[in-house]
Motif scaffolding. Sequence first.
Motif, PDB file in Angstrom:
ATOM      1  N   ARG A  51       0.309  -9.354   8.140  1.00 23.67           N
ATOM      2  CA  ARG A  51       1.102  -8.144   7.943  1.00 23.67           C
ATOM      3  C   ARG A  51       2.554  -8.529   7.670  1.00 23.67           C
ATOM      4  NH1 ARG A  51      -0.540  -4.381   6.206  1.00 23.67           N
ATOM      5  NH2 ARG A  51      -1.758  -3.288   7.761  1.00 23.67           N
TER       6      ARG A  51
ATOM      7  N   VAL B 212       0.851  -1.193   0.000  1.00 19.16           N
ATOM      8  CA  VAL B 212       0.000   0.000   0.000  1.00 19.16           C
ATOM      9  C   VAL B 212       0.887   1.243   0.000  1.00 19.16           C
ATOM     10  CG1 VAL B 212      -1.885   1.208   1.138  1.00 19.16           C
ATOM     11  CG2 VAL B 212      -1.712  -1.297   1.342  1.00 19.16           C
TER      12      VAL B 212
ATOM     13  N   TYR C 188       4.131  -1.484   5.137  1.00 14.67           N
ATOM     14  CA  TYR C 188       2.687  -1.326   4.945  1.00 14.67           C
ATOM     15  C   TYR C 188       2.308  -2.241   3.781  1.00 14.67           C
ATOM     16  CZ  TYR C 188      -1.893   1.001   4.778  1.00 14.67           C
ATOM     17  OH  TYR C 188      -3.227   1.279   4.808  1.00 14.67           O
ATOM     18  N   ALA C 189       2.305  -3.536   4.106  1.00 16.72           N
ATOM     19  CA  ALA C 189       2.069  -4.572   3.098  1.00 16.72           C
ATOM     20  C   ALA C 189       1.493  -5.790   3.798  1.00 16.72           C
ATOM     21  CB  ALA C 189       3.377  -4.935   2.397  1.00 16.72           C
ATOM     22  N   ASN C 190       0.826  -6.615   3.018  1.00 14.77           N
ATOM     23  CA  ASN C 190       0.324  -7.865   3.577  1.00 14.77           C
ATOM     24  C   ASN C 190       0.531  -8.999   2.581  1.00 14.77           C
ATOM     25  OD1 ASN C 190      -2.333  -8.747   2.122  1.00 14.77           O
ATOM     26  ND2 ASN C 190      -2.639  -6.532   2.450  1.00 14.77           N
TER      27      ASN C 190
ATOM     28  N   GLU D 238     -11.998  -0.569   3.586  1.00 13.85           N
ATOM     29  CA  GLU D 238     -11.162  -1.708   3.182  1.00 13.85           C
ATOM     30  C   GLU D 238     -11.294  -2.856   4.194  1.00 13.85           C
ATOM     31  OE1 GLU D 238      -8.986  -1.641   0.502  1.00 13.85           O
ATOM     32  OE2 GLU D 238      -7.730  -3.382   0.884  1.00 13.85           O
ATOM     33  N   LYS D 239     -11.266  -2.507   5.467  1.00 16.97           N
ATOM     34  CA  LYS D 239     -11.365  -3.532   6.519  1.00 16.97           C
ATOM     35  C   LYS D 239     -12.692  -4.278   6.419  1.00 16.97           C
ATOM     36  CE  LYS D 239     -10.822  -4.035  11.525  1.00 16.97           C
ATOM     37  NZ  LYS D 239     -10.437  -3.328  12.757  1.00 16.97           N
TER      38      LYS D 239
ATOM     39  N   SER E 239     -12.672  -6.536   3.343  1.00 16.15           N
ATOM     40  CA  SER E 239     -11.833  -7.712   3.571  1.00 16.15           C
ATOM     41  C   SER E 239     -12.513  -8.709   4.511  1.00 16.15           C
ATOM     42  CB  SER E 239     -10.493  -7.254   4.165  1.00 16.15           C
ATOM     43  OG  SER E 239      -9.789  -8.346   4.689  1.00 16.15           O
TER      44      SER E 239
ATOM     45  N   TRP F 210     -11.394 -15.009   1.203  1.00 16.15           N
ATOM     46  CA  TRP F 210     -10.120 -14.420   1.655  1.00 16.15           C
ATOM     47  C   TRP F 210      -9.704 -15.279   2.836  1.00 16.15           C
ATOM     48  CZ3 TRP F 210      -9.307  -8.525   0.969  1.00 16.15           C
ATOM     49  CH2 TRP F 210      -7.981  -8.185   1.249  1.00 16.15           C
TER      50      TRP F 210
ATOM     51  N   ILE G 170      -4.801 -13.456   6.092  1.00 15.52           N
ATOM     52  CA  ILE G 170      -4.082 -12.204   5.833  1.00 15.52           C
ATOM     53  C   ILE G 170      -3.061 -12.000   6.942  1.00 15.52           C
ATOM     54  CG2 ILE G 170      -5.945 -10.859   6.937  1.00 15.52           C
ATOM     55  CD1 ILE G 170      -5.178  -8.517   5.030  1.00 15.52           C
TER      56      ILE G 170
ATOM     57  N   MET H 174      -2.321   0.520  -4.494  1.00 11.76           N
ATOM     58  CA  MET H 174      -1.603  -0.727  -4.209  1.00 11.76           C
ATOM     59  C   MET H 174      -0.751  -1.186  -5.375  1.00 11.76           C
ATOM     60  SD  MET H 174      -4.378  -3.228  -2.426  1.00 11.76           S
ATOM     61  CE  MET H 174      -4.669  -3.233  -0.667  1.00 11.76           C
TER      62      MET H 174
ATOM     63  N   LEU I  34      -8.559   0.227  -1.461  1.00 11.62           N
ATOM     64  CA  LEU I  34      -7.176   0.717  -1.556  1.00 11.62           C
ATOM     65  C   LEU I  34      -6.513   0.342  -2.880  1.00 11.62           C
ATOM     66  CD1 LEU I  34      -5.874   0.012   2.088  1.00 11.62           C
ATOM     67  CD2 LEU I  34      -6.130   2.256   1.009  1.00 11.62           C
TER      68      LEU I  34
HETATM   69  O1  LIG Z   1      -3.447  -2.903   5.517  1.00 12.34           O
HETATM   70  C1  LIG Z   1      -3.315  -3.573   4.456  1.00 12.34           C
HETATM   71  O2  LIG Z   1      -2.427  -4.405   4.300  1.00 12.34           O
HETATM   72  C2  LIG Z   1      -4.328  -3.410   3.347  1.00 12.34           C
HETATM   73  C3  LIG Z   1      -5.512  -4.195   3.632  1.00 12.34           C
HETATM   74  C4  LIG Z   1      -6.030  -5.199   2.889  1.00 12.34           C
HETATM   75  C5  LIG Z   1      -7.211  -5.694   3.549  1.00 12.34           C
HETATM   76  C6  LIG Z   1      -7.270  -4.851   4.712  1.00 12.34           C
HETATM   77  O3  LIG Z   1      -8.117  -4.870   5.614  1.00 12.34           O
HETATM   78  O4  LIG Z   1      -6.227  -3.969   4.744  1.00 12.34           O
END
Ligand SMILES: O=C(O)CC1=CCC(=O)O1
Length: 92
Positions: A45, A9, A50-52, A27-28, A31, A40, A43, A77, A73
């Motif tokens: 971090r 991001v 600032y990546a996943n 976004e949250k 997701s 999904w 996920i 991205m 986002l």
């Molecule tokens: O914060 C991030 O990595 C971007 C993101 C993707 C799904 C989410 O909730 O945040």
Amino acid sequence: MIYLVRMDVNLPADMPAEEAGRIKAVEKEYSQTLQRQGKWAGIWRVVGEYANYSIFDVDSNDELHEILSGLPLFPYMDIEVIPLAKHPSDIR
Ligand SMILES: O=C(O)CC1=CCC(=O)O1
């Protein structure tokens, strides 16, 4: 079909904090809705970035593209997609 996806991001430095907070909240929700649906599948971090890394379990390339391009986002991205196939040593 299983995919490993890395999302980096890059929000513009001049984006107002209120706007950034609003997009992150949407976004949250987006997701977590897909996580509840099982599409999904995970996920994580990337430490210090600032990546996943995420795992998606979807029916097709087209479905994954639709999901990723619908991310709030998405315009901010860089996304890498790695399609995963079953490993011959996998016992499941
Ligand atoms: O914060 C991030 O990595 C971007 C993101 C993707 C799904 C989410 O909730 O945040």
